[in-house]
Structure formats: structure tokens, C-alpha cells
Design an enzyme around this catalytic site. Structure first.
Site, PDB file in Angstrom:
ATOM      1  N   ASP A  69       0.311   7.047   2.140  1.00 18.01           N
ATOM      2  CA  ASP A  69       1.253   6.568   1.132  1.00 18.01           C
ATOM      3  C   ASP A  69       1.173   7.423  -0.134  1.00 18.01           C
ATOM      4  O   ASP A  69       0.134   7.460  -0.800  1.00 18.01           O
ATOM      5  CB  ASP A  69       0.919   5.108   0.794  1.00 18.01           C
ATOM      6  CG  ASP A  69       2.081   4.371   0.150  1.00 18.01           C
ATOM      7  OD1 ASP A  69       2.995   5.038  -0.378  1.00 18.01           O
ATOM      8  OD2 ASP A  69       2.077   3.140   0.172  1.00 18.01           O
ATOM      9  N   CYS A 108       8.978   4.583  -1.063  1.00 13.13           N
ATOM     10  CA  CYS A 108       8.346   3.844   0.042  1.00 13.13           C
ATOM     11  C   CYS A 108       9.309   3.063   0.924  1.00 13.13           C
ATOM     12  O   CYS A 108       9.398   3.306   2.129  1.00 13.13           O
ATOM     13  CB  CYS A 108       7.327   2.858  -0.530  1.00 13.13           C
ATOM     14  SG  CYS A 108       6.217   3.539  -1.765  1.00 13.13           S
ATOM     15  N   HIS A 163       6.216  -3.663   3.269  1.00 13.27           N
ATOM     16  CA  HIS A 163       7.080  -3.237   2.162  1.00 13.27           C
ATOM     17  C   HIS A 163       8.553  -3.055   2.525  1.00 13.27           C
ATOM     18  O   HIS A 163       9.257  -2.219   1.943  1.00 13.27           O
ATOM     19  CB  HIS A 163       6.545  -1.939   1.525  1.00 13.27           C
ATOM     20  CG  HIS A 163       6.980  -1.777   0.096  1.00 13.27           C
ATOM     21  ND1 HIS A 163       6.975  -0.563  -0.565  1.00 13.27           N
ATOM     22  CD2 HIS A 163       7.443  -2.684  -0.807  1.00 13.27           C
ATOM     23  CE1 HIS A 163       7.409  -0.714  -1.805  1.00 13.27           C
ATOM     24  NE2 HIS A 163       7.704  -1.999  -1.982  1.00 13.27           N
ATOM     25  N   ASN A 319       6.466   9.952   1.461  1.00 13.50           N
ATOM     26  CA  ASN A 319       7.269  10.650   0.453  1.00 13.50           C
ATOM     27  C   ASN A 319       6.340  11.586  -0.306  1.00 13.50           C
ATOM     28  O   ASN A 319       5.149  11.677   0.010  1.00 13.50           O
ATOM     29  CB  ASN A 319       7.959   9.668  -0.515  1.00 13.50           C
ATOM     30  CG  ASN A 319       7.091   8.552  -1.016  1.00 13.50           C
ATOM     31  OD1 ASN A 319       7.296   7.384  -0.688  1.00 13.50           O
ATOM     32  ND2 ASN A 319       6.069   8.885  -1.794  1.00 13.50           N
TER      33      ASN A 319
END
Length: 588
Positions: A69, A108, A163, A319
Site C-alpha cells: 500500500d 487506494c 477499503h 499506487n
């Protein structure tokens, strides 16, 4: 295949899967044209071909999908930085396929939505990260990758971050295709307490399926907790005959809260990485150390339980890295050097992500793919690898890239993609062939995300090949190969991975400027990202016809733009109403 005894002819019926195999068709046709041997021999021969050549005749592969992440382009050693050791990730890259042009979304939630649905998230109104207490998420009308894999007989497990919506239980992993989930629903939690703290509101967010599980994370280090869970899942699954889909969606190296990044032992970490001047990046190195060890532990578990020989391992960042985040304070000291932009940006630093794939099913390992691969491509690719019929999948933006992964020397069928649309008409980017058109139009508070940030990691630090050759991943994937021999091989592989980028970005590197020459806000910028991957020189004025072509491509993508989801904060969701927990609140 049917034998007609009355006419002494064979009627050969090729199933749909057999029809895909040119080698099988040629051999059958040649055989038929040569005259028939005894019928039994013929039947045995065809059955032999069927067992050895038909896709799906061998057991479907285990699929291990590891998500880091907010990992920056320059935060792994195989990308050329000497600053942060990542020996297991590097060994996976040197022995696997480095996906050099793997495109994510800028943040995200959109990235995870693209991965799970195979669709551009703008079609679902998911433009930004979902926030705690907001009823946004992937629409329930979408069937997700784990749901599709379940139908093919897979056992599906999610560890870590979700998420993509949790206002109702029907939006959470257990109801959306995962047999189990151990992790958190929102964008981040503390590494040592499982608390999601944002905008002065905090609550626990740590669940095993629907059960509160703070006792499993409090006082422990979350990356290690999730790693142990992954190892336990693999060990338990080794007694099953079903294929496994394991998504290990780490918190690391994302910030644990505003202004908070935590290593296992911060005192020891400060000493170990004292050569890194920036104290935030020093902490980041410790976070990466645990993440890298996790990759090593997962590969070791697969190997020790005889599952590695039929596994596909994918490691990606969701990302780009947030070197700084002045707008929300979730900076980590990550680096996307030498690329332009940060997490949240449409420039390469925000969306061109670290990605590696490895499998014994791949014909050509230790290779680099310079073809475009988009997050949406994973759903059809993995569905096909699992034995599914991709022709049954409809309305996807993703392309089946499995054949390219199996033989990386083959050409990918993708030559264009939508980077993202933040605001229709005013903030978007598209790519076609070697060209990228970017309309940035950022507000003053967000313009910094389009600049050049991050350390080069090439300031005298030494890269340790010994760490890489001695890593669990290298020892397993290159068993019985002398380490000295591997050091030479890995050193050359590392040079080949980075020399092209450094040469192409030489002008930007020499300039050493934080602010690029063009902000791309007045009019869209055009970049030749094959020759200028650092997006330093806008060439729109020299190629007006290309600008027009890419603008039309953008209009095509924009035609499917859905109204952005923005349900706003529901006060009923606040943890104070739920004994201090973030929870699916709309069910009660």
C-alpha cells in the site's frame, strides 16, 4: 470423439478448450490425413494429447496476490535505489517477470475497485478513496474476482485491507466472494493498535470475518500479524485439493495515521538505518523491512508445503508513494524518483507502479515486460488462468494478458488505457501507444503532487547482493545455484532494469528541479512516455494531430463516467455509537 462402426469413420468433435490449441488441431488433422491405425491406438493417442495439452487438464494454479500500500517506484532495490534493502522482493523480481509498465489508479479505493471488478472505477463513481462513515463502495451489482473464482472451485482468502465499502455487511469481503477475511475495512489503521484515526475521530477496525479481533493485533506489529496469518492459511490449505486464491493486502508501507509511521522497534530501527538522513524515510525503511520479510515468509510457506510448484505469485503496489501529503498529512517519505508526481497524481509517479509476477508456469523467467498492463487486466487474466471462459465475462475494461505472462516475449494486446478521470473535462489523463495526454488542472493546494519528489537512493549507499542471494526467496527459486554465480547474474539484471529509465530521464535528473517546466493546467500536456518517462518535456505544440486523437480517446472513456459517489459522513456510523468501533452500521 465418436467412432461410427457402420461406416468405419471417425467423427472428431473438438471441445471449446481444444479448439484454442493450434498444435492439437494440426496433429489431429495430420493424423486423420495419414490413415487410421487400430482404433484403440488412436483413442489412446488422442487421450494422451488431451491430458498433456489441454488448458485446465492440470490442476488450476494457486494464486497469491500481494498488495503493498503506497509503495513508491524507487522504494525497492531492484529499481536501482541503494537506500532500503528489499532482498526478497528483489529476488522475486530478478527471477520473475518485472512488469515495467504496470498502471494502477492514483489512490487506494479506485485501484482496488479496478482490480476486483476488471472495470475502470469511473464507471462506478469511485474517483477518490472512500472515507470512514461514508456509505460509498463498489456497487453490489458488480460480481468481483473472488466471487468468480469461487464458482471455479477456488478457496478464497483476504488478509488485510479492504477499503471498497463497508456500510453494510453485504458490502464486506465475506459477502463479496471471500471465504474468510482477517483485516480492516477502512483505508489504514495503526500498526500496533488496529485503530483507524482520521479527522479527530478514532475507533477500532480489526475483524476476523465479522468478529471484532483487537486482541489479535493490539501490542503486535501488524505486518508480522498478517504475515503469520498468511503462512497459517497456506499451511492449512496444503491439506486441501482445491486451488487457493490468497489476497494479502498489506497496510505497509502506508501511514498508520496522520503523521504516524511505525517500525517494529523504532530505537533499533534508527540505529540500523542511521545512514538515511531523513528521519521519516528512516522509519519507512523499517516498515519496508517487515514487508520484504513477509514476501520471503509467504514464498517459504508455499515451498515447504509443496504448493509453490503450481502457484502464481503477483506483487504490486496499489499506487505511487506519498513522499509528502500536505493536504491530509499521510506522508511516509516514499520515493518515486525519478518519476514525476506522487500518490494522487495523474503523472507517472502516481500511477506507474512497482509490479512483479512469478510462476513456474511462465515459459520465460528473469525477463522484463515493457507492454502496458493495467489493474483491470488482472481479473480476466487470472480468471482464464483458473480455467474460466473469458468469453463469458462481459462489459470489462480489462484485457486477458495471461498468454503474455506465460510467454513474455509475445506482444500484449493492450496499446491504450484510461489513467483516470478526477473531474470530467478538467482533470484526466489517457495513454495510447507511446503517447500520454494529461490535463492536470490541480488546485493550488494539490499542485505539489504533480512535482518531482523523493530521494534517489544513490548517494553513496551500497547495494548488498549478498542479502539478495542469501534471501529465502532466492534460496528457494534458485536452489543449488552458487551464490557467487547468482551475484553476477543479479547485478546484470539490476543494471538492465534501470539503465533505460536513467538514460531517458537524464535531462530531468540533471535539472534537479522540484517544479517541472509545465503545470499542464492551462491546456493538456502531451508526453512521449517511451522517450520521456519522467514527463519533463511537453510536446503538444509539435504534435497537434496526436493531441486531437488522444482527446477523442478521452471523450470515449468519459462517455461512461458515472456520477461520483459522495454519500457524506453519516453520524450514525461514528465509533461512539458502536462501543468505539468502526462497523457496518446500516444493518442495525
Amino acid at each position: 470423439m465418436i467412432f461410427n462402426s457402420s461406416s468405419e469413420h471417425l467423427i472428431v468433435i473438438l471441445p471449446q478448450q481444444l479448439q484454442k490449441l493450434p498444435s492439437y488441431r494440426k496433429r489431429v488433422c495430420a493424423f486423420l490425413n495419414s490413415g487410421f491405425p487400430p482404433r484403440v491406438l488412436f483413442i489412446l493417442q488422442v487421450l494422451s494429447w488431451f491430458l498433456t495439452e489441454v488448458q485446465g487438464s492440470s490442476p488450476p494454479p494457486h494464486i497469491i496476490f500481494i498488495i503493498a500500500d503506497d509503495l513508491g517506484w524507487n522504494d525497492v532495490g531492484f529499481r536501482g535505489s541503494n537506500q532500503i534493502p528489499t532482498p526478497n522482493i528483489d529476488a522475486l523480481a530478478y527471477n520473475g517477470i518485472v512488469l515495467d509498465r504496470h498502471y494502477t489508479l492514483p489512490t487506494c479505493t479506485p485501484s482496488r475497485a479496478a482490480l476486483l471488478t476488471g472495470k475502470n472505477p469511473v464507471r462506478m463513481g469511485l474517483l477518490m478513496p472512500t472515507l470512514a462513515g461514508h456509505a460509498d463502495g463498489i456497487p453490489l451489482t458488480e460480481q468481483l474476482l473472488p466471487q468468480k473464482l469461487q464458482k471455479l472451485g477456488y478457496v478464497t482468502r483476504l488478509i488485510g485491507k479492504w477499503h471498497v465499502g463497508s456500510a453494510k455487511k453485504s458490502m464486506t469481503p465475506i459477502r463479496r466472494g471471500f471465504h474468510s477475511h482477517f483485516g480492516f475495512y477502512n483505508g489504514f489503521v495503526g500498526y500496533k493498535n488496529g485503530i483507524h484515526d482520521f479527522q479527530n475521530t478514532s475507533g477500532f477496525d480489526c475483524y476476523r470475518n465479522f468478529h471484532r479481533s483487537k486482541h489479535e493485533v493490539e501490542g503486535k506489529y501488524l505486518t508480522d500479524v498478517y504475515t503469520k496469518e498468511a503462512v497459517d492459511v497456506i499451511e492449512a490449505h496444503s491439506r486441501s485439493s482445491a486451488p487457493l486464491f490468497l489476497m494479502l493486502s498489506h497496510l505497509a508501507p502506508h501511514a498508520g495515521a496522520i503523521g504516524v509511521l511505525e517500525a517494529r522497534d523504532e530505537e533499533k530501527n534508527a540505529k540500523k538505518y542511521s545512514y538515511i538522513a531523513d528521519p521519516l524515510r528512516r522509519l519507512y525503511a523499517g516498515v519496508m523491512e517487515a514487508l520484504d520479510a513477509s514476501v520471503g515468509a509467504v514464498v517459504s510457506a508455499l515451498d515447504s508445503h509443496n504448493m509453490l510448484r503450481n502457484s502464481v505469485i503477483i506483487f504490486i503496489s496499489d499506487n505511487g508513494g506519498p513522499t509528502t501529503r500536505r493536504d491530509v498529512g499521510l506522508q511516509t517519505g516514499a520515493s518515486n524518483w525519478p518519476l514525476r508526481g506522487l500518490k494522487g497524481s495523474l503523472f507517472e509517479g502516481g500511477v506507474r507502479g512497482v509490479a512483479v509476477a512469478w510462476s513456474p508456469l511462465f515459459k520465460n523467467l528473469a525477463q522484463t515486460s515493457d507492454n502496458y498492463i493495467h489493474l483491470t487486466d488482472w481479473l480476466p487474466s487470472l480468471y482464464y488462468a483458473a480455467g474460466g471462459d473469458v468469453n463469458s465475462l462481459s462489459a470489462l475494461d480489462g484485457i486477458n494478458q495471461w498468454s503474455h505472462l506465460v510467454d513474455v516475449k509475445s506482444k500484449s494486446s493492450r496499446n491504450q488505457l484510461l489513467v483516470h478521470i478526477y473531474e470530467k473535462r478538467s482533470k484526466w489523463a489517457v495513454i495510447k501507444d507511446k503517447w500520454k495526454l494529461v490535463q492536470a488542472n490541480d488546485t493550488e493546494t494539490l499542485k505539489y503532487t504533480t512535482f518531482y519528489h523523493g530521494e534517489s537512493g544513490r548517494n553513496g549507499e551500497k547495494y548488498s547482493l549478498n542479502l539478495v542471494t542469501g534471501s529465502p526467496v532466492s534460496k528457494i527459486l534458485r536452489r543449488n545455484v552458487p551464490e557467487k554465480e547468482l551475484e553476477i547474474e543479479y547485478a546484470e539484471r539490476r543494471r538492465s532494469l534501470n539503465r533505460g529509465m536513467i538514460a531517458a530521464c537524464s535531462e530531468r535528473i540533471a535539472a534537479s528541479k522540484l517544479v517541472p517546466p509545465d503545470q499542464c493546467s492551462e491546456a493538456p500536456c502531451l508526453f512521449n512516455i517511451h522517450q520521456d518517462p519522467c514527463e519533463f518535456r511537453d510536446v503538444a505544440a509539435h504534435h497537434p494531430s496526436i493531441v486531437d486523437e488522444l482527446r477523442k480517446l478521452y471523450e470515449k472513456y468519459a462517455s461512461s463516467f458515472a456520477e461520483p459517489q459522495d454519500h457524506g459522513l453519516d453520524p450514525a456510523a461514528l465509533p461512539q455509537n458502536w462501543d468505539g468501533w468502526w462497523t457496518p452500521w446500516l444493518d442495525s
